[in-house]
Design a protein around this motif. Structure first.
Motif, PDB file in Angstrom:
ATOM      1  N   UNK A   1      -6.613  -4.983   0.406  1.00  0.00           N
ATOM      2  CA  UNK A   1      -5.634  -3.987   0.212  1.00  0.00           C
ATOM      3  C   UNK A   1      -5.544  -2.968  -1.071  1.00  0.00           C
ATOM      4  N   UNK A   2      -6.266  -3.825  -2.157  1.00  0.00           N
ATOM      5  CA  UNK A   2      -6.535  -3.050  -3.177  1.00  0.00           C
ATOM      6  C   UNK A   2      -7.513  -1.917  -3.073  1.00  0.00           C
ATOM      7  N   UNK A   3      -8.561  -2.066  -2.265  1.00  0.00           N
ATOM      8  CA  UNK A   3      -9.664  -1.096  -1.809  1.00  0.00           C
ATOM      9  C   UNK A   3      -9.010  -0.047  -0.875  1.00  0.00           C
TER      10      UNK A   3
ATOM     11  N   UNK B   1      -8.163  -0.372  10.366  1.00  0.00           N
ATOM     12  CA  UNK B   1      -7.132   0.455  10.918  1.00  0.00           C
ATOM     13  C   UNK B   1      -6.469  -0.331  12.093  1.00  0.00           C
ATOM     14  N   UNK B   2      -7.024  -1.169  12.663  1.00  0.00           N
ATOM     15  CA  UNK B   2      -6.002  -2.091  13.391  1.00  0.00           C
ATOM     16  C   UNK B   2      -5.210  -3.122  12.576  1.00  0.00           C
ATOM     17  N   UNK B   3      -5.600  -3.235  11.516  1.00  0.00           N
ATOM     18  CA  UNK B   3      -4.620  -4.017  10.860  1.00  0.00           C
ATOM     19  C   UNK B   3      -3.434  -3.332  10.185  1.00  0.00           C
ATOM     20  N   UNK B   4      -3.909  -2.012   9.926  1.00  0.00           N
ATOM     21  CA  UNK B   4      -2.708  -1.183   9.240  1.00  0.00           C
ATOM     22  C   UNK B   4      -1.848  -0.676  10.316  1.00  0.00           C
TER      23      UNK B   4
ATOM     24  N   UNK C   1       8.687   7.084  -0.572  1.00  0.00           N
ATOM     25  CA  UNK C   1       7.873   5.986  -0.345  1.00  0.00           C
ATOM     26  C   UNK C   1       8.348   4.883  -1.020  1.00  0.00           C
ATOM     27  N   UNK C   2       9.177   4.997  -2.226  1.00  0.00           N
ATOM     28  CA  UNK C   2       9.263   3.773  -2.923  1.00  0.00           C
ATOM     29  C   UNK C   2      10.742   3.263  -2.944  1.00  0.00           C
TER      30      UNK C   2
ATOM     31  N   UNK D   1       0.745  -1.232  -0.148  1.00  0.00           N
ATOM     32  CA  UNK D   1       0.022  -0.039  -0.068  1.00  0.00           C
ATOM     33  C   UNK D   1       0.699   1.245  -0.177  1.00  0.00           C
ATOM     34  N   UNK D   2       1.927   1.256   0.851  1.00  0.00           N
ATOM     35  CA  UNK D   2       2.832   2.406   1.008  1.00  0.00           C
ATOM     36  C   UNK D   2       3.353   2.581  -0.368  1.00  0.00           C
ATOM     37  N   UNK D   3       3.832   1.382  -0.931  1.00  0.00           N
ATOM     38  CA  UNK D   3       4.546   1.249  -2.370  1.00  0.00           C
ATOM     39  C   UNK D   3       3.745   1.927  -3.258  1.00  0.00           C
TER      40      UNK D   3
END
Length: 490
Positions: A67-69, A476-479, A53-54, A6-8
């Motif tokens: 993750x896509x969403x 948000x818990x998973x993030x 970030x990359x 997601x960060x990438x």
């Protein structure tokens, strides 16, 4: 949750945005405008953050629809926040809330504006404002898939999260090839429209900006009269291309590869054109006695039907002055929208077909309880998951719609203004009726109402769920919970 991917993706989105800001810098250079420095500054800032970030590649590029969403929703929010900076820093839109509203309206191809005098903007800001439509029309993540070497076979989840319609599949075996093909069709049709507009006497700047708004079905005009001040030829060209960009792009794929039978047998496309013809006919009969000629009435009826069913938002006349019947038809078109797999907004014709066939199936089951029926489109059975998702989408749409109308009602505006303001933003339409009609704007709403409408614009563009998922506590818990990413991406 694969947070690193997601960060990438966010990093790549910022790098892409930094590059996409450069054409407006060139426009500023051509017209000798100081505002171009703010576009360059924003481009540099996006580029630096994107590179940071990359720098570190994810351990795993496998990601699922969840993750896509999340990546899609966050990408659109981040892209809009940075995209608003040139308007705000240049002082041409002094309020950051208003600058953000204008930018989100651009990227989501809504076309709703807070500006009362668009002609006061510099050329570079006018260009960027229209260019955001073209960027958002096909989707920045579809563009990312076309050029960025993501691996792992999970790219289709980004397309499903960003692409409009009840389902997304691959036109060709690889998602990257599908994304490239979509953008080639998109670019090709845009260039063709630019050439037609140039042939009609428009200068290059006008042809580019108007074509960006048409291709993305956005509708930001560069003059206060929108398209009303241009020649009938230009209005017909824009109307025809708005309708063409509202067609499911799968049809163009079939046409390019000479699969004529498949292209002509697409039920959604046929229904889309039938709705347009019926709507034009009804409105034409309603306004023919109020115009100079029958040809003018046909042109205005066709243009307004095209602009609202495709969620573009251009206008040639103040349709708020038309009869109640004509306005009712236009409001219904706002709900229906264009085809799935197009750049248009709305609920989508395919969903309307599925909902109508679901109702028919239920009525038949009352009459023949033992009968077994399957809903079919183009002769193929529609999977139960698609029907369920369509029903859930419609219910969710109505809940978000109702809550939004309720919240902005505290501004004290009339019901028609509030109702059509939410309808215009959640369906990415642009203009509504009364206080947000084609000659009005959204600037009179309070800050809170504007943020509600901004939420609606992004939610509508992303088909609700990719944005709504950000409000689920588990996400948000998973993030923010550290865990090891396995080969399965868990």
């Amino acid at each position: 949750m694969n947070r690193s991917v997601i960060r990438y993706i966010l990093g790549y989105v910022l790098k892409i945005e930094s590059i996409l800001l450069l054409p407006s810098c060139l426009v500023a250079l051509i017209y000798h405008e100081q505002a171009g420095w703010y576009h360059l500054l924003t481009a540099i800032l996006c580029g630096i953050l994107g590179i940071l970030l990359t720098l570190k590649k994810p351990q795993s590029f496998v990601f699922y629809l969840k993750e896509g969403s999340v990546a899609t929703a966050l990408s659109w929010i981040v892209m809009s926040l940075f995209g608003a900076l040139p308007f705000w820093l240049s002082g041409e839109i002094p309020s950051f809330t208003n600058a953000l509203f204008e930018t989100i309206s651009g990227f989501t191809t809504t076309g709703a504006s807070i500006l009362s005098d668009v002609e006061a903007l510099s050329y570079c800001n006018l260009f960027w404002r229209s260019f955001t439509h073209w960027i958002g029309g096909m989707g920045v993540l579809v563009f990312l898939l076309a050029i960025v070497p993501l691996s792992g076979g999970s790219q289709i989840n980004l397309m499903r999260a960003e692409s409009p319609g009840p389902s997304v599949g691959k036109l060709v075996p690889k998602s990257k090839s599908t994304a490239r093909l979509l953008y080639l069709i998109y670019l090709g049709m845009t260039i063709i429209e630019i050439l037609f507009l140039l042939a009609g006497g428009m200068n290059l700047f006008e042809s580019l900006t108007i074509s960006f708004g048409t291709a993305g079905t956005g509708g930001f005009g560069i003059v206060n009269s929108s398209i009303g001040g241009y020649s009938p030829y230009v209005q017909w060209v824009v109307a025809i291309f708005m309708i063409l960009f509202g067609v499911n792009f799968n049809a163009y794929y079939y046409i390019i590869y000479r699969k004529w039978k498949k292209a002509l047998s697409m039920e959604e496309v046929r229904t889309y054109f039938i709705i347009i013809i019926l709507a034009v006919g009804i409105i034409f009969l309603n306004i023919v006695n109020t115009t100079n000629s029958a040809l003018d009435a046909l042109r205005h009826a066709s243009f307004q039907v095209a602009t609202l069913i495709t969620s573009t938002g251009y206008s040639t006349v103040d349709f708020n002055l038309w009869s109640q019947t004509a306005k009712t038809v236009l409001v219904l078109l706002m709900f229906v929208g264009a085809c799935a797999g197009s750049t248009g907004g709305g609920i989508k014709v395919s969903r309307i077909i599925i909902l109508v066939k679901t109702i028919k199936k239920e009525l038949t089951s009352y009459i023949h309880p033992k009968s077994i029926q399957k809903i079919k489109i183009d002769g193929k059975p529609v999977e139960h998951d698609v029907v369920r998702a369509t029903n859930v989408y419609f219910v969710t749409f109505m809940i978000v719609f109702a809550v939004s109308v309720f919240v902005i009602s505290f501004d004290g505006k009339d019901l028609v203004t509030n109702f059509t303001a939410v309808l215009a933003t959640i369906n990415n339409m642009g203009p509504g009726l009364e206080g947000v009609g084609p000659t009005q704007n959204f600037g009179a709403f309070s800050g809170i109402s504007k943020y509600v409408l901004m939420f609606d614009m992004i939610a509508g563009r992303l088909e609700l769920f990719p944005l709504l998922i950000l409000f689920h506590p588990a996400i948000w818990k998973e993030l923010f919970t550290r865990h090891k990413i396995t080969a399965k991406g868990k």
